[in-house]
Write an enzyme that holds these catalytic residues in place. Structure first.
Site, PDB file in Angstrom:
ATOM      1  N   CYS A  88      65.145  52.775 -64.755  1.00 22.56           N
ATOM      2  CA  CYS A  88      65.294  53.555 -65.854  1.00 22.56           C
ATOM      3  C   CYS A  88      64.164  53.082 -66.989  1.00 22.56           C
ATOM      4  CB  CYS A  88      66.414  53.385 -66.636  1.00 22.56           C
ATOM      5  SG  CYS A  88      67.923  54.057 -65.736  1.00 22.56           S
TER       6      CYS A  88
ATOM      7  N   HIS B 187      70.166  61.395 -69.879  1.00 25.26           N
ATOM      8  CA  HIS B 187      69.411  60.500 -69.183  1.00 25.26           C
ATOM      9  C   HIS B 187      68.642  60.650 -67.898  1.00 25.26           C
ATOM     10  CE1 HIS B 187      67.963  56.566 -68.350  1.00 25.26           C
ATOM     11  NE2 HIS B 187      69.039  56.068 -67.871  1.00 25.26           N
TER      12      HIS B 187
ATOM     13  N   CYS C 210      67.145  49.350 -70.889  1.00 25.61           N
ATOM     14  CA  CYS C 210      67.772  48.442 -69.956  1.00 25.61           C
ATOM     15  C   CYS C 210      67.505  49.293 -68.395  1.00 25.61           C
ATOM     16  CB  CYS C 210      69.073  48.504 -70.055  1.00 25.61           C
ATOM     17  SG  CYS C 210      70.249  49.866 -70.187  1.00 25.61           S
TER      18      CYS C 210
END
Ligand SMILES: CC(=O)CC(=O)SCCNC(=O)CCNC(=O)[C@H](O)C(C)(C)COP(=O)(O)OP(=O)(O)OC[C@H]1O[C@@H](n2cnc3c(N)ncnc32)[C@H](O)[C@@H]1OP(=O)(O)O
Length: 430
Positions: A91, A387, A417
């Site tokens: 990510c 996301h 994160c």
């Protein structure tokens, strides 16, 4: 040796994000990244130009996409002599791509570059099981019909198709991101109400930002979407509070489970791009600078052997970055903390407030302290926008840079994160 140069964020462009298996179900990574890049090229008049480098990536990629970014550049209006390549940092991919481009500009190796990211869980790469894969590879390299028949004869009904579908899980623990985050939520005693409140605020703020036109020059409509499809302006604490826990909901701690579909980011499809340049390039092209890309840091935690939470690496990266920059946690006007899960944002903030964590884990004499929560994710974040893993970094860099330009100056912190126990952080200033 050249001296370090300032790096300008000129702007960004993304497509609205869609929930997995919805509007973009038949779009590929290349389609979506291409759409985000086309919008950026059009917005900043880059057609026909040779850009220093384009760096992007996807967490989930098909085998055919060995250099997805270069393929997308070849299909774009950029000069085909523009070098382009993929990176992958889970990510953190989009932000890490921006850091890479920024560092090359700072060192004088390129004048201008584009960073980006894309992901689709709708069009996830699907593999056949290992036995079948090896047999098919052998079949492909067989030289004679006889050899082929021999290999094909080994394919039996007892060796069924059994596809391997990528899971949103850590290979070393077998646990999903959500299950890891649920353990961290228990460790930091993050309560349900606080998570739901954070989720509600994310939706309300993202909706307000859309309503005031904040995203008008950050977004190109795609396949009929003009806003992030996950956004629920009408959600409420009551609705969020009524959802059943989905992570940590089995086993001895099930009674204490707090993480729901409402306070977790959804599986999402989407793409984003950001344009970075030297001050000289920006001036020569008469393009205003939104913000300066100043510091960055990447950290990793040992979630396999130790008791550090999988998504807690930013809690380590940020203090290291602050120490190098000579700043405190309170020296910021905006905090962009990626909302993989509301509980992970709140656990990170709790860690920075904890004297024990800051002493034992960070080696600090005093805790980093609390932040002003009104400055956190002021235009919403991943809980509301969604996301699409590698695309989140670009969304955040562009959003924060524009926010700094809009408010006439200040400093913003980015914290993302990532799977694998990593965290990517950066600072933008104006
Ligand atoms: C990867 C890295 O490197 C680092 C990271 O970022 S880690 C994060 C990576 N991302 C993830 O792990 C994704 C986590 N999310 C998921 O797996 C899934 O979204 C989930 C399991 C949480 C939920 O999946 P789902 O059950 O299919 O969700 P969905 O059907 O949309 O929602 C369930 C219910 O909640 C409701 N709901 C969801 N959000 C809501 C909201 N904000 N307000 C009100 N209701 C809501 C839905 O309407 C739905 O209700 P019904 O059943 O009545 O229709």
């Amino acid at each position: 040796m050249q001296s370090i140069r300032r790096v300008a964020v000129i702007g960004g462009n993304r497509i609205p994000f869609a929930r997995s298996n919805s509007r973009y179900a038949s779009a590929s990574n290349a389609d979506m990244l291409g759409a985000a890049l086309d919008g950026l090229v059009a917005r900043f008049g880059l057609a026909g130009q040779r850009v220093g480098e384009v760096v992007a990536g996807a967490v989930l990629k098909h085998a055919r996409d060995f250099n997805l970014t270069r393929e997308v550049v070849l299909g774009s209006k950029l000069d085909p002599h523009t070098p382009a390549y993929d990176i992958q940092q889970a990510c953190g991919t989009g932000l890490e791509a921006a850091i890479l481009v920024a560092n090359k500009i700072a060192l004088g190796q390129i004048e201008v570059g584009i960073a980006g990211g894309v992901d689709t869980t709708s069009d996830a790469p699907l593999a056949v099981n290992e036995d079948m894969r090896r047999t098919l590879l052998k079949l492909n390299s067989a030289r004679t019909v006889g050899e082929r028949l021999k290999i094909a004869a080994k394919l039996r009904p007892s060796q069924p198709f059994r596809p391997e579908i990528p899971r949103n899980a850590e290979p070393r623990t077998g646990l999903s991101m959500g299950e890891h985050a649920a353990r961290t939520a228990l460790r930091w005693q993050i309560d349900r109400q606080a998570q739901d409140e954070l989720a509600l605020r994310s939706h309300q703020r993202l909706a307000a930002a859309y309503d005031r036109g904040f995203f008008d020059d950050l977004l190109t409509p795609y396949l009929g979407l003009t806003r992030d499809a996950n956004l629920r302006p009408d959600t409420s604490l009551e609705k969020l509070g009524s959802l059943k826990p989905v992570f940590g909901a089995k086993g001895p701690d099930a009674e204490r489970a707090t993480m729901t579909a409402g306070n977790s980011s959804p599986l999402t499809d989407g793409a984003s791009t950001v344009l970075l340049a030297s001050e000289e390039w920006a001036r020569a092209h008469s393009l205003p600078v939104l913000a300066w890309f100043s510091w960055s840091e990447t950290a990793a935690v040992d979630f396999v052997h130790g008791d550090e939470g999988l998504l807690m690496a930013p809690a380590y990266a940020v203090p290291r970055m602050l120490a190098r920059a000579g700043l405190t946690l309170q020296d910021f006007d905006y905090y962009e903390i990626h909302e993989a899960f509301a509980s992970q944002v709140l656990a990170t903030l709790a860690a920075w407030e904890s004297p024990e964590f800051c002493k034992d884990r960070l080696g600090l004499d005093a805790p980093l302290g609390a932040i002003d929560r009104d400055k956190l994710n002021v235009n919403g974040s991943s809980l509301a926008a969604g996301h699409p893993f590698a695309a989140t970094g670009g969304r955040i860099v562009a959003t924060l840079a524009k926010l700094l330009a809009e408010s006439g100056g200040g400093r913003g912190l980015i914290s993302i994160c990532a799977a694998g126990g990593q965290g990517v952080t950066a600072i933008l200033e104006r």
